[in-house]
Design a protein around this motif. Structure first.
Motif, mmCIF file in Angstrom:
data_model
loop_
_atom_site.group_PDB
_atom_site.id
_atom_site.type_symbol
_atom_site.label_atom_id
_atom_site.label_comp_id
_atom_site.label_asym_id
_atom_site.label_seq_id
_atom_site.Cartn_x
_atom_site.Cartn_y
_atom_site.Cartn_z
ATOM 1 N N GLY A 81 0.844 -1.198 0.000
ATOM 2 C CA GLY A 81 0.000 0.000 0.000
ATOM 3 C C GLY A 81 0.877 1.244 0.000
ATOM 4 O O GLY A 81 1.808 1.361 0.800
ATOM 5 N N LEU A 82 0.574 2.175 -0.912
ATOM 6 C CA LEU A 82 1.446 3.339 -1.113
ATOM 7 C C LEU A 82 0.769 4.666 -0.776
ATOM 8 O O LEU A 82 -0.409 4.878 -1.108
ATOM 9 N N ASP A 83 1.536 5.567 -0.132
ATOM 10 C CA ASP A 83 1.183 6.988 -0.039
ATOM 11 C C ASP A 83 -0.141 7.255 0.681
ATOM 12 O O ASP A 83 -0.783 8.267 0.422
ATOM 13 N N ALA A 84 -0.552 6.372 1.582
ATOM 14 C CA ALA A 84 -1.811 6.577 2.312
ATOM 15 C C ALA A 84 -1.555 6.412 3.800
ATOM 16 O O ALA A 84 -0.886 5.470 4.215
ATOM 17 N N SER A 85 -2.104 7.355 4.591
ATOM 18 C CA SER A 85 -1.821 7.330 6.026
ATOM 19 C C SER A 85 -2.810 6.480 6.814
ATOM 20 O O SER A 85 -2.594 6.201 7.978
ATOM 21 N N ASP A 86 -3.908 6.064 6.193
ATOM 22 C CA ASP A 86 -4.780 5.083 6.854
ATOM 23 C C ASP A 86 -5.454 4.228 5.789
ATOM 24 O O ASP A 86 -5.596 4.655 4.639
ATOM 25 N N PRO A 87 -5.855 2.998 6.162
ATOM 26 C CA PRO A 87 -6.301 2.049 5.137
ATOM 27 C C PRO A 87 -7.568 2.481 4.402
ATOM 28 O O PRO A 87 -7.778 2.071 3.262
ATOM 29 N N SER A 88 -8.371 3.352 5.011
ATOM 30 C CA SER A 88 -9.592 3.783 4.302
ATOM 31 C C SER A 88 -9.242 4.564 3.042
ATOM 32 O O SER A 88 -10.041 4.667 2.117
ATOM 33 N N ARG A 89 -8.036 5.120 2.994
ATOM 34 C CA ARG A 89 -7.607 5.885 1.819
ATOM 35 C C ARG A 89 -7.353 5.008 0.594
ATOM 36 O O ARG A 89 -7.203 5.523 -0.503
ATOM 37 N N TYR A 90 -7.281 3.684 0.790
ATOM 38 C CA TYR A 90 -7.162 2.805 -0.380
ATOM 39 C C TYR A 90 -8.531 2.619 -1.057
ATOM 40 O O TYR A 90 -8.607 2.072 -2.161
ATOM 41 N N ALA A 107 0.653 20.495 4.456
ATOM 42 C CA ALA A 107 -0.381 20.074 3.488
ATOM 43 C C ALA A 107 -1.124 18.900 4.082
ATOM 44 O O ALA A 107 -0.538 17.855 4.352
ATOM 45 N N ALA A 108 -2.424 19.091 4.325
ATOM 46 C CA ALA A 108 -3.171 18.008 4.963
ATOM 47 C C ALA A 108 -4.609 18.057 4.477
ATOM 48 O O ALA A 108 -5.012 18.979 3.761
ATOM 49 N N GLY A 109 -5.377 17.049 4.842
ATOM 50 C CA GLY A 109 -6.755 17.017 4.387
ATOM 51 C C GLY A 109 -7.596 16.054 5.187
ATOM 52 O O GLY A 109 -7.092 15.326 6.054
ATOM 53 N N ALA A 120 1.210 28.142 6.009
ATOM 54 C CA ALA A 120 2.537 28.743 6.029
ATOM 55 C C ALA A 120 3.364 28.003 7.084
ATOM 56 O O ALA A 120 2.807 27.480 8.052
ATOM 57 N N PRO A 121 4.700 27.968 6.912
ATOM 58 C CA PRO A 121 5.540 27.350 7.946
ATOM 59 C C PRO A 121 5.230 28.009 9.288
ATOM 60 O O PRO A 121 5.023 29.222 9.360
ATOM 61 N N GLY A 122 5.143 27.212 10.354
ATOM 62 C CA GLY A 122 4.763 27.754 11.656
ATOM 63 C C GLY A 122 3.369 27.306 12.052
ATOM 64 O O GLY A 122 3.037 27.283 13.233
ATOM 65 N N VAL A 123 2.548 26.968 11.088
ATOM 66 C CA VAL A 123 1.237 26.383 11.397
ATOM 67 C C VAL A 123 1.284 24.911 10.990
ATOM 68 O O VAL A 123 1.475 24.598 9.818
ATOM 69 N N ASN A 124 1.153 24.032 11.976
ATOM 70 C CA ASN A 124 1.240 22.590 11.732
ATOM 71 C C ASN A 124 -0.154 22.007 11.522
ATOM 72 O O ASN A 124 -0.932 21.879 12.465
ATOM 73 N N LEU A 125 -0.452 21.654 10.278
ATOM 74 C CA LEU A 125 -1.802 21.166 9.967
ATOM 75 C C LEU A 125 -2.011 19.694 10.335
ATOM 76 O O LEU A 125 -3.165 19.259 10.477
ATOM 77 N N ALA A 126 -0.930 18.940 10.475
ATOM 78 C CA ALA A 126 -1.092 17.483 10.653
ATOM 79 C C ALA A 126 -1.996 17.122 11.838
ATOM 80 O O ALA A 126 -2.943 16.343 11.671
ATOM 81 N N PRO A 127 -1.751 17.706 13.043
ATOM 82 C CA PRO A 127 -2.638 17.339 14.166
ATOM 83 C C PRO A 127 -4.071 17.837 13.978
ATOM 84 O O PRO A 127 -5.016 17.206 14.455
ATOM 85 N N ILE A 128 -4.221 18.949 13.278
ATOM 86 C CA ILE A 128 -5.569 19.487 13.028
ATOM 87 C C ILE A 128 -6.337 18.517 12.125
ATOM 88 O O ILE A 128 -7.489 18.158 12.386
ATOM 89 N N ALA A 129 -5.658 18.060 11.063
ATOM 90 C CA ALA A 129 -6.299 17.116 10.140
ATOM 91 C C ALA A 129 -6.633 15.808 10.858
ATOM 92 O O ALA A 129 -7.693 15.217 10.634
ATOM 93 N N LEU A 130 -5.743 15.376 11.741
ATOM 94 C CA LEU A 130 -5.998 14.136 12.504
ATOM 95 C C LEU A 130 -7.251 14.281 13.350
ATOM 96 O O LEU A 130 -8.088 13.384 13.413
ATOM 97 N N ARG A 131 -7.411 15.441 14.015
ATOM 98 C CA ARG A 131 -8.601 15.666 14.853
ATOM 99 C C ARG A 131 -9.867 15.648 14.020
ATOM 100 O O ARG A 131 -10.943 15.326 14.506
ATOM 101 N N LEU A 132 -9.736 15.984 12.735
ATOM 102 C CA LEU A 132 -10.899 15.988 11.841
ATOM 103 C C LEU A 132 -11.073 14.639 11.155
ATOM 104 O O LEU A 132 -11.866 14.504 10.219
ATOM 105 N N GLY A 172 -5.643 13.287 7.671
ATOM 106 C CA GLY A 172 -4.210 13.145 7.894
ATOM 107 C C GLY A 172 -3.441 14.054 6.967
ATOM 108 O O GLY A 172 -4.025 14.902 6.300
ATOM 109 N N GLY A 173 -2.120 13.857 6.933
ATOM 110 C CA GLY A 173 -1.314 14.661 6.028
ATOM 111 C C GLY A 173 0.034 15.015 6.588
ATOM 112 O O GLY A 173 0.607 14.292 7.400
ATOM 113 N N HIS A 174 0.522 16.164 6.155
ATOM 114 C CA HIS A 174 1.857 16.651 6.496
ATOM 115 C C HIS A 174 1.714 17.981 7.240
ATOM 116 O O HIS A 174 0.633 18.562 7.259
#
Ligand code: AMP
Ligand code: MN
Ligand code: MN
Length: 342
Positions: free
Chosen positions: A100-109, A311-313, A291-303, A306-308
């Motif tokens: 499985g490639l480039d997916a942070s959780d299995p539902s993304r497949y 860049a997250a979603g 912008a650098p300084g705002v970390n979206l990863a934990p925000i996306a996780l709470r929603l 996932g992501g970086h």
């Protein structure tokens, strides 16, 4: 890495899957690894539940990607997208390994992979999302890597496969897509070193840049126009939304609206850019950039996504206004108390 190499060495029939709503890294990684596995003499079936979007169909091997891989319980063999063509792999649904490639959780497949269809078959997860908790039998996860394609260059060379022009073209496409042409914060010296090796192996940087960033459908520009006309700045959050009605009026697909969030993120006054895209089933795809300084990863996780960091979603239930308010509220809270994200 050693466990991953052993799994691949021992497997003959391999199913490789990538994530839904695929981007260039998802498709480039799928095809690049596919070519490498085939040159090792493996029987590789390549799957993406949403197929290969038009902008990536120039990549070698894209015509071999199936949307619904056959499972051991049958019921497959015909691909709804290519209508009538049988699947390339000879495995008939009996795989020794799933990658499985480039997916942070299995539902993304999506429908390309449901674990219950393949009981007892090992899953090798290869990914670079910081939000990936490791759901595979073996997990190769490197949040420092700019792209899954970057990680695959190391894996493929350790497998003893020489990079050829096809492999290199697909992987450089993946690397370019996730770094927006080596411009984003995930671009490290190592990234450029990997890109150099891919160019030396025959990948054409100029041609790939042209195909990925300078070749657009008319419909995508129509949607961009609508999205820009409707964007709103809410404190430091610049957002816009794209409904199914808008897509219809522009003659566009959801893929035609995929790069818009990057345009919004170029605005100086915006710390976060968000695009809400309504899907045909009414759910809402949320793409975010910061912008650098705002970390979206934990925000996306709470929603639930996932992501970086930049860049997250996530995917939320509709209707659009409800999804939008939920995300904007979460973002406002995070921007007010950034310390929580440390
Ligand atoms: P996008 O805005 O679609 O380019 O996505 C930005 C990043 O967030 C990518 O790394 C995606 O893999 C990740 N991402 C987007 N949507 C989701 C989701 N529903 N679940 C997990 N990760 C997501
Ligand atoms: Mn991706
Ligand atoms: Mn990626």
């Amino acid at each position: 890495m050693n466990a991953a190499l052993t799994l691949i060495a021992q497997a003959r029939r391999i199913l490789v899957v990538t994530h839904i709503e695929p981007d260039g890294d998802a498709i480039g990684s799928l095809l690049g690894l596919g070519w490498a596995l085939m040159s090792l003499g493996k029987d590789a079936t390549l799957a993406c539940a949403d197929g290969v979007p038009a902008p990536f169909r120039f990549l070698p091997g894209s015509e071999n990607v199936v949307t619904r891989p056959p499972s051991p319980h049958g019921g497959a063999g015909m691909d709804p997208l290519t209508r009538g063509l049988t699947y390339p792999g000879q495995a008939g649904g009996r795989y020794d390994l799933i990658i499985g490639l480039d997916a942070s959780d299995p539902s993304r497949y999506g429908d390309a992979y449901h674990p219950e269809r393949y009981p007892g078959i090992p899953l090798l997860v290869i990914d670079h999302h910081v939000t990936n908790e490791g759901f595979g039998t073996v997990n190769l996860i490197d949040p420092q890597a700019a792209a899954t394609a970057e990680m695959l260059v190391a894996l493929i060379s350790q497998l003893g496969v020489a990079l050829d022009a096809r492999i290199a073209t697909c992987l450089l496409a993946g690397l370019l897509a996730d770094t927006l042409g080596f411009r984003t914060a995930n671009t490290r010296p190592e990234t450029l070193g990997v890109a150099m090796r891919l160019m030396e192996a025959g990948a054409n940087l100029t041609e790939l840049t042209h195909q990925l960033f300078e070749t657009k459908s008319l419909a995508s520009l129509r949607v961009l126009g609508r999205a820009l006309a409707e964007m709103q700045l809410d404190s430091r959050i610049l957002w816009t939304e794209i409904s199914q009605a808008t897509l219809r009026e522009c003659g566009a697909t959801s893929g035609d609206a995929s790069g818009i969030v990057n345009v919004l993120s170029s605005v100086r006054d915006a710390e976060v850019a968000v695009v809400f895209r309504e899907r045909p089933d009414g759910s809402v795809d949320v793409g975010m950039r910061s912008a650098p300084g705002v970390n979206l990863a934990p925000i996306a996780l709470r929603l639930g996504g996932g992501g970086h960091p930049q860049a997250a979603g996530c995917l939320l239930p509709g209707p659009l206004p409800a999804a939008r308010e939920r995300v904007l509220e979460e973002l406002r809270r995070s921007l007010e108390s950034p310390a929580e994200e440390a």
